[in-house]
Each structure stands twice: as structure tokens, then as C-alpha cells.
Motif scaffolding. Structure first.
Motif, PDB file in Angstrom:
ATOM      1  N   ARG A  12       1.064  -1.277  -0.301  1.00  0.00           N
ATOM      2  CA  ARG A  12      -0.359  -0.201  -0.105  1.00  0.00           C
ATOM      3  C   ARG A  12       1.026   1.357   0.133  1.00  0.00           C
ATOM      4  O   ARG A  12       0.763   1.664  -0.777  1.00  0.00           O
ATOM      5  CB  ARG A  12      -1.553   0.379   1.339  1.00  0.00           C
ATOM      6  CG  ARG A  12      -1.989   1.160   1.573  1.00  0.00           C
ATOM      7  CD  ARG A  12      -2.995   0.877   2.195  1.00  0.00           C
ATOM      8  NE  ARG A  12      -2.757   1.417   3.411  1.00  0.00           N
ATOM      9  CZ  ARG A  12      -2.984   1.883   5.076  1.00  0.00           C
ATOM     10  NH1 ARG A  12      -4.353   1.668   4.872  1.00  0.00           N
ATOM     11  NH2 ARG A  12      -2.598   2.279   5.670  1.00  0.00           N
ATOM     12  N   PRO A  13       1.738   1.153   1.153  1.00  0.00           N
ATOM     13  CA  PRO A  13       2.331   2.727   0.462  1.00  0.00           C
ATOM     14  C   PRO A  13       2.992   2.651  -0.856  1.00  0.00           C
ATOM     15  O   PRO A  13       3.456   3.777  -1.006  1.00  0.00           O
ATOM     16  CB  PRO A  13       3.776   2.139   1.621  1.00  0.00           C
ATOM     17  CG  PRO A  13       3.395   1.200   2.489  1.00  0.00           C
ATOM     18  CD  PRO A  13       2.191   1.018   1.624  1.00  0.00           C
ATOM     19  N   LEU A  14       3.847   1.915  -1.186  1.00  0.00           N
ATOM     20  CA  LEU A  14       4.457   2.167  -2.725  1.00  0.00           C
ATOM     21  C   LEU A  14       3.461   2.609  -3.505  1.00  0.00           C
ATOM     22  O   LEU A  14       3.150   3.616  -4.716  1.00  0.00           O
ATOM     23  CB  LEU A  14       4.788   1.228  -2.998  1.00  0.00           C
ATOM     24  CG  LEU A  14       6.012   1.151  -4.808  1.00  0.00           C
ATOM     25  CD1 LEU A  14       6.817   1.959  -4.373  1.00  0.00           C
ATOM     26  CD2 LEU A  14       6.469  -0.533  -4.744  1.00  0.00           C
ATOM     27  N   ALA A  15       2.097   1.438  -3.943  1.00  0.00           N
ATOM     28  CA  ALA A  15       0.838   2.560  -4.196  1.00  0.00           C
ATOM     29  C   ALA A  15       0.210   3.794  -4.060  1.00  0.00           C
ATOM     30  O   ALA A  15       0.370   4.520  -4.653  1.00  0.00           O
ATOM     31  CB  ALA A  15      -0.568   1.728  -4.095  1.00  0.00           C
ATOM     32  N   ILE A  16       0.759   4.079  -2.852  1.00  0.00           N
ATOM     33  CA  ILE A  16       0.259   5.491  -2.620  1.00  0.00           C
ATOM     34  C   ILE A  16       1.145   6.165  -3.323  1.00  0.00           C
ATOM     35  O   ILE A  16       1.482   7.631  -3.408  1.00  0.00           O
ATOM     36  CB  ILE A  16       0.070   5.470  -0.937  1.00  0.00           C
ATOM     37  CG1 ILE A  16      -0.897   5.504  -0.254  1.00  0.00           C
ATOM     38  CG2 ILE A  16       0.062   7.249  -0.447  1.00  0.00           C
ATOM     39  CD1 ILE A  16      -1.368   5.509   1.446  1.00  0.00           C
ATOM     40  N   ARG A  75      -6.503   1.607  -9.903  1.00  0.00           N
ATOM     41  CA  ARG A  75      -6.458   0.751  -9.759  1.00  0.00           C
ATOM     42  C   ARG A  75      -5.970   0.861  -7.375  1.00  0.00           C
ATOM     43  O   ARG A  75      -6.118  -0.278  -7.315  1.00  0.00           O
ATOM     44  CB  ARG A  75      -5.411   0.504 -10.453  1.00  0.00           C
ATOM     45  CG  ARG A  75      -4.908  -0.649  -9.815  1.00  0.00           C
ATOM     46  CD  ARG A  75      -3.564  -1.213 -10.363  1.00  0.00           C
ATOM     47  NE  ARG A  75      -3.567  -0.810 -11.984  1.00  0.00           N
ATOM     48  CZ  ARG A  75      -2.307   0.116 -13.069  1.00  0.00           C
ATOM     49  NH1 ARG A  75      -1.780   0.552 -11.770  1.00  0.00           N
ATOM     50  NH2 ARG A  75      -2.584   0.329 -14.278  1.00  0.00           N
ATOM     51  N   PHE A  76      -5.308   1.889  -7.216  1.00  0.00           N
ATOM     52  CA  PHE A  76      -5.722   1.782  -6.178  1.00  0.00           C
ATOM     53  C   PHE A  76      -7.348   1.433  -5.076  1.00  0.00           C
ATOM     54  O   PHE A  76      -7.016   0.534  -4.654  1.00  0.00           O
ATOM     55  CB  PHE A  76      -5.269   3.486  -5.986  1.00  0.00           C
ATOM     56  CG  PHE A  76      -4.918   3.098  -3.719  1.00  0.00           C
ATOM     57  CD1 PHE A  76      -5.926   3.586  -4.053  1.00  0.00           C
ATOM     58  CD2 PHE A  76      -3.810   3.370  -4.028  1.00  0.00           C
ATOM     59  CE1 PHE A  76      -5.645   3.788  -1.764  1.00  0.00           C
ATOM     60  CE2 PHE A  76      -3.285   3.374  -2.208  1.00  0.00           C
ATOM     61  CZ  PHE A  76      -4.415   3.779  -1.373  1.00  0.00           C
ATOM     62  N   ALA A  77      -7.914   2.552  -5.439  1.00  0.00           N
ATOM     63  CA  ALA A  77      -9.436   2.033  -5.336  1.00  0.00           C
ATOM     64  C   ALA A  77      -9.994   0.577  -4.918  1.00  0.00           C
ATOM     65  O   ALA A  77     -10.620   0.317  -4.548  1.00  0.00           O
ATOM     66  CB  ALA A  77     -10.464   2.863  -5.561  1.00  0.00           C
TER      67      ALA A  77
END
Length: 308
Positions: A12-16, A75-77
């Protein structure tokens, strides 16, 4: 570039961080302050492995266009769909927000991401509405995005950079695909040696230019292109083995030995070989199967060996 793969699910941190980069790229170029904020966030939330680092570099090195920005948010959502997930990403992209009225493009990018994060919920409402009213609902367009190129980028970052600029055929560069790949591998190893001591000297640039022109037969313009690519510092010492393995498949024994001797000259240009340079050279020698006598002649020719 033709590839077929499914999107990779990242921490998740990398996606953010990728969404933060999407905001930072809104004006078409990154600013140092934004990059520092993104790096600080990642350093405090994630211990990145090599694949994570390559994925981050892929987004940091190449501009993120508006269409891809929305795709990343969707994609994150889809992957991280809790209220906490949405709150965190909104908090982090807001940290890059400009002062009021100073950068409308960046402000709009942040708002666009926030809207895209709830797009699936809006689409769900539209689907329900369609069932009730028969209002047409367009099919959702899906795109794998740049992650499908991650394996290719990891395998040979400099070749990937050349493809982004010149296309698969390298027609404008006036070299064959095989020669472009071979040169990109040579320049990858060269970049690791010249940056092993954290210092790039003018004499090293002269040596590299002479090598490309006199040994590889490149023109001034071609040599400049390959040198520019190598100075981007996208390669990691952990990639030496794979670089050497592929280069061995593309080169002759004499070419490998010639390249290694040139790498030795680069390390010795300031009249001493640091421990860092020695370590890189030793790993390259193993990967290229360089004879021990040649290794000794390269490392032993320097007046002194200094601590990195």
C-alpha cells in the motif's frame, strides 16, 4: 514494446507513493521538494526490496500523464478499498498541494485523483440506475498500465530508456536492436563503475567517449546518447549478474576482455581504486568469466587501493 502480463499488486505505501508521484508530475516535471516528501513518506512506511525500488524508479523517471493518473487512482481504489486506505492516500496527496492559487494544474490533479478513488462507487450507482431506468452504461475501459513493462525495465533499464525514446527498431538511433542491447549492457556496467566512488570525473567521460567512438564505432551523437542514458544512474549492483549473463550471450571473449580492461581504466583514472570500485570490478569479472591474470593486471595497476 510488446508484452502481456497482469498488473502487479504492490504494498500500500508504494501504491500511495505512485499516486503522490502522479500529482508531482502534474506540471510535466518533478520538483526536488516533492520528491523529498515522497521519499520521506516511503522511508517511514516501507522497507523496499529491489522490485519495489525498480517500480518506484519507473514512475519517478518517466512522466505520468493525466490518463495514467486516473488509472492509478482507480487501481488503488480497487485494490485498497477501506475508508482508512482512502483517508491515507488523500492525506498524502494533499501534502503536495500548492499554496492557494499558485498551481491550478496540480490542484486539479489532486481533485481528479480523489474523484477517481470513488469512481467505482459512482459506477455502481449508475449500474443500479441502469437496471431501474435502462439508461445506457458505457463499458469500463481497462488498461494494464506501465507495470507490465516492469520485468523488461528491471532486466535492462538503459535499453528500456532507449525504447521509450526511439521505439523498438532504434531507426533514429541508427543501430540494430542487438547492438543497442549490447551497448546498453556495456553502459550499465560502466555506470556502476564510475559511480562506485560516488564521483564522476571529466577524465572518465573522455575515456567512455573514446571507447564508444573508437572501439564501438559510434558517431559523436550516438556516443552522447548512450553516455546520457548511463548517467541516469538507474542500475543497481545487484543487477551485475544478469547484465553479465546477457552480455556474455551477445559478445565474444575478446570483447568481454576489452570491456573489462576499459572498466579498469575508469576505476584507475584518479590513481587509486576504492574498495567500492574493487568490489564492483570483482563481481563483473566473475560474471564475464575474466581470467584471474587479467583481473590482477587491472586491480594491481593502480598505485594504491583506498577505502571507499
Amino acid at each position: 514494446m510488446s508484452v502481456s502480463a497482469s498488473p502487479i499488486v504492490y504494498p500500500r505505501p508504494l501504491a500511495i507513493a505512485k499516486l503522490m508521484l502522479a500529482v508531482a508530475w502534474a506540471n510535466g516535471q518533478l520538483v526536488h521538494e516533492d520528491v523529498l516528501k515522497i521519499r520521506k513518506y516511503l522511508d517511514g512506511t516501507l522497507r523496499m526490496n529491489d522490485q519495489d525500488l525498480q517500480a518506484f524508479n519507473l514512475y519517478q523517471e518517466y512522466a505520468i500523464e493525466p490518463m495514467e493518473r486516473r488509472r492509478l487512482a482507480r487501481r488503488f481504489a480497487h485494490t485498497y478499498n477501506t475508508v482508512a486506505d482512502r483517508k491515507e492516500v488523500c492525506l498524502m496527496i494533499d501534502s503536495l498541494a500548492p499554496k492557494k492559487g499558485q498551481n491550478l494544474t496540480k490542484t486539479m490533479a489532486i481533485q481528479e485523483i480523489k474523484e477517481a478513488l470513488v469512481e467505482d462507487q459512482i459506477n455502481l450507482i449508475k449500474k443500479v440506475k441502469f437496471k431501474l431506468t435502462r439508461t445506457p452504461f458505457p463499458a469500463k475501459i481497462s488498461d494494464l498500465g506501465r507495470e507490465v513493462y516492469l520485468e523488461e525495465y528491471t532486466r535492462n533499464p538503459l535499453l528500456f530508456r532507449l525504447k521509450v525514446r526511439f521505439g523498438d527498431s532504434f531507426t533514429a538511433l541508427k543501430v540494430s536492436h542487438r547492438k543497442a542491447e549490447k551497448l546498453s549492457l556495456e553502459m550499465s556496467l560502466i555506470s556502476l563503475v564510475i559511480y562506485a566512488d560516488q564521483i564522476l570525473l571529466p577524465e572518465e567521460l573522455v575515456l567512455i567517449t573514446d571507447y564508444l567512438k573508437n572501439t564501438c564505432g559510434l558517431s559523436d551523437e550516438q556516443a552522447e546518447t548512450f553516455i546520457t542514458m548511463a548517467l541516469c544512474r538507474e542500475c543497481s549492483p545487484q543487477q551485475i549478474s544478469q547484465f553479465c549473463q546477457r552480455y556474455t550471450e551477445l559478445s565474444s571473449f575478446d570483447e568481454r576482455q576489452q570491456l573489462y580492461l576499459m572498466l579498469g581504466k575508469l576505476a584507475q583514472v584518479d590513481h587509486h581504486v576504492t574498495k567500492g570500485e574493487e568490489h564492483i570490478l570483482e563481481n563483473i569479472a566473475k560474471g564475464l568469466d575474466i581470467a584471474s591474470g587479467v583481473r590482477r593486471s587491472v586491480l594491481g595497476a593502480a598505485p594504491e587501493t583506498a577505502e571507499a
